[in-house]
Design a protein around this motif. Structure first.
Motif, PDB file in Angstrom:
ATOM      1  N   UNK A 137      83.301  77.768  94.716  1.00 53.02           N
ATOM      2  CA  UNK A 137      84.054  78.024  95.947  1.00 53.02           C
ATOM      3  C   UNK A 137      83.309  79.048  96.792  1.00 53.02           C
ATOM      4  N   UNK A 138      82.827  80.103  96.136  1.00 48.78           N
ATOM      5  CA  UNK A 138      82.050  81.121  96.851  1.00 48.78           C
ATOM      6  C   UNK A 138      80.800  80.498  97.464  1.00 48.78           C
ATOM      7  N   UNK A 139      80.084  79.690  96.670  1.00 47.97           N
ATOM      8  CA  UNK A 139      78.858  79.060  97.152  1.00 47.97           C
ATOM      9  C   UNK A 139      79.154  78.073  98.286  1.00 47.97           C
ATOM     10  N   UNK A 140      80.279  77.373  98.199  1.00 43.62           N
ATOM     11  CA  UNK A 140      80.647  76.426  99.255  1.00 43.62           C
ATOM     12  C   UNK A 140      80.884  77.152 100.580  1.00 43.62           C
ATOM     13  N   UNK A 141      81.532  78.288 100.513  1.00 45.22           N
ATOM     14  CA  UNK A 141      81.786  79.079 101.722  1.00 45.22           C
ATOM     15  C   UNK A 141      80.461  79.556 102.323  1.00 45.22           C
ATOM     16  N   UNK A 142      79.574  80.052 101.465  1.00 49.87           N
ATOM     17  CA  UNK A 142      78.274  80.548 101.930  1.00 49.87           C
ATOM     18  C   UNK A 142      77.460  79.428 102.569  1.00 49.87           C
ATOM     19  N   UNK A 143      77.393  78.272 101.894  1.00 47.86           N
ATOM     20  CA  UNK A 143      76.601  77.154 102.422  1.00 47.86           C
ATOM     21  C   UNK A 143      77.215  76.566 103.682  1.00 47.86           C
ATOM     22  N   UNK A 144      78.540  76.588 103.783  1.00 47.27           N
ATOM     23  CA  UNK A 144      79.181  76.112 105.024  1.00 47.27           C
ATOM     24  C   UNK A 144      78.779  76.998 106.193  1.00 47.27           C
ATOM     25  N   UNK A 145      78.823  78.304 105.983  1.00 48.67           N
ATOM     26  CA  UNK A 145      78.449  79.242 107.052  1.00 48.67           C
ATOM     27  C   UNK A 145      76.986  79.032 107.450  1.00 48.67           C
ATOM     28  N   UNK A 146      76.115  78.842 106.447  1.00 48.95           N
ATOM     29  CA  UNK A 146      74.698  78.589 106.734  1.00 48.95           C
ATOM     30  C   UNK A 146      74.537  77.294 107.520  1.00 48.95           C
ATOM     31  N   UNK A 147      75.229  76.234 107.078  1.00 52.78           N
ATOM     32  CA  UNK A 147      75.138  74.948 107.768  1.00 52.78           C
ATOM     33  C   UNK A 147      75.654  75.006 109.186  1.00 52.78           C
ATOM     34  N   UNK A 148      76.787  75.661 109.391  1.00 52.18           N
ATOM     35  CA  UNK A 148      77.373  75.784 110.725  1.00 52.18           C
ATOM     36  C   UNK A 148      76.448  76.578 111.644  1.00 52.18           C
ATOM     37  N   UNK A 149      75.926  77.689 111.145  1.00 52.28           N
ATOM     38  CA  UNK A 149      75.028  78.521 111.950  1.00 52.28           C
ATOM     39  C   UNK A 149      73.757  77.761 112.309  1.00 52.28           C
ATOM     40  N   UNK A 150      73.230  77.013 111.332  1.00 53.80           N
ATOM     41  CA  UNK A 150      72.017  76.240 111.566  1.00 53.80           C
ATOM     42  C   UNK A 150      72.250  75.157 112.607  1.00 53.80           C
ATOM     43  N   UNK A 151      73.391  74.484 112.546  1.00 52.18           N
ATOM     44  CA  UNK A 151      73.692  73.418 113.504  1.00 52.18           C
ATOM     45  C   UNK A 151      73.781  73.973 114.928  1.00 52.18           C
ATOM     46  N   UNK A 152      74.478  75.092 115.085  1.00 47.93           N
ATOM     47  CA  UNK A 152      74.598  75.727 116.407  1.00 47.93           C
ATOM     48  C   UNK A 152      73.223  76.154 116.912  1.00 47.93           C
ATOM     49  N   UNK A 153      72.420  76.749 116.041  1.00 45.88           N
ATOM     50  CA  UNK A 153      71.072  77.197 116.423  1.00 45.88           C
ATOM     51  C   UNK A 153      70.217  76.020 116.890  1.00 45.88           C
ATOM     52  N   UNK A 154      70.241  74.936 116.135  1.00 43.85           N
ATOM     53  CA  UNK A 154      69.415  73.778 116.478  1.00 43.85           C
ATOM     54  C   UNK A 154      69.869  73.132 117.778  1.00 43.85           C
TER      55      UNK A 154
END
Length: 291
Positions: free
Chosen positions: A268-285
């Protein structure tokens, strides 16, 4: 217009689940039929369903990814070298992750560390290992025809399909099920496979099936996206991180065999971390693409 090939994938996946729903699930989920973890046994040699399905999922994903790599003018040498490197580090990462969060058991049973055919592969560790392999390959391979985000997109769009297939290895291992339930699709678990504290319950959530179905849907979405909607390389990776994190995060809440860190479910912790990374990466791209 969506090409015929896309419908072939959709129909193939639907047919696969339909056949499983007709011939496999009713008898096994009711407890009328017990499925053995062993596919083939020759003397002392055993080939287990878990290992077979993992290998099969890698093969299918590789063949589909190869077709995409050809469209992006990636050389076969680079593609297969990256795949081999990625599989090795992915398996190592998946096992290390699982071992680290079950350290007491493996310190007492050190030989079990290498017995991956007994189960115990953490997908988040596999993802991190594979990402590391892609980074190392694209950074240090001279004159590589494949770039970092390009490689990641090809990896992450087929990964959910491999996960969907591989989850059935958990079915044969009688693991990765959820809390007790009386829902119509409840799954019988033999007493020898029940988690401590759940010995008096017979039927459980088939969380392996939930994740298999969810990953199949994610695969079809990412397949469509990479072919028809992607604006910049890396978007597919970002979407995978978000979509799978949501799926796994909710399913993990039902699991009875979760790994824990400081009293919290690690996935659950890792899912939250990876979601934040994915969301940030999508916005950046997206912002980078609009510059």
């Amino acid at each position: 217009m969506i090409k015929k090939n896309y419908f072939v994938y959709v129909l193939s996946i639907l047919l696969s689940y339909l056949l499983l729903g007709i011939f496999v699930i009713p008898k096994t989920f009711s407890g009328d039929v017990y499925v053995s973890p062993v596919l083939i046994s020759i003397g002392n040699l055993q080939i287990r369903w878990y290992g077979f399905l993992i290998a099969f999922s890698i093969l299918i994903a590789t063949l589909i990814a190869e077709n995409r790599a050809k469209k992006e003018n990636i050389s076969q040498d680079d593609f297969y070298s990256a795949v081999i490197f990625g599989v090795i580090l992915g398996v190592i990462g998946a096992r290390i992750y699982y071992v680290v969060f079950n350290l007491d058991y493996f310190l007492s049973n050190p030989f079990e560390i290498i017995m991956i055919n007994h189960g115990g592969m953490a997908i988040h560790g596999g993802i991190l290992g594979a990402i590391l392999s892609v980074y190392l390959y694209t950074k240090f391979k001279k004159n590589s025809s494949i770039k970092f985000f390009q490689a990641l997109d090809i990896f992450t769009f087929v990964l959910p399909l491999a996960q969907a297939i591989g989850r059935w290895g958990n079915f044969f291992n009688h693991e990765a099920y959820g809390t007790p339930t009386n829902l119509p699709w409840k799954m019988f678990v033999a007493i020898e496979h029940r988690m401590p504290g759940y010995e008096n319950f017979e039927y459980f959530h088939p969380t392996f099936l939930y994740e298999s179905l969810g990953n199949s849907i994610i695969f079809l979405f990412l397949l469509y996206y990479i072919n028809y909607k992607r604006k910049i390389k890396g978007e597919v990776t970002a979407l995978y991180l978000m979509l799978y994190s949501v799926l796994r995060g909710f399913i993990e809440l039902l699991r009875t065999d979760s790994l824990y860190f400081m009293g919290l479910k690690t996935n659950v912790i890792m899912s939250i971390i990876l979601f934040i990374i994915g969301f940030s990466l999508f916005i950046y791209l997206r912002r980078k693409n609009n510059e």
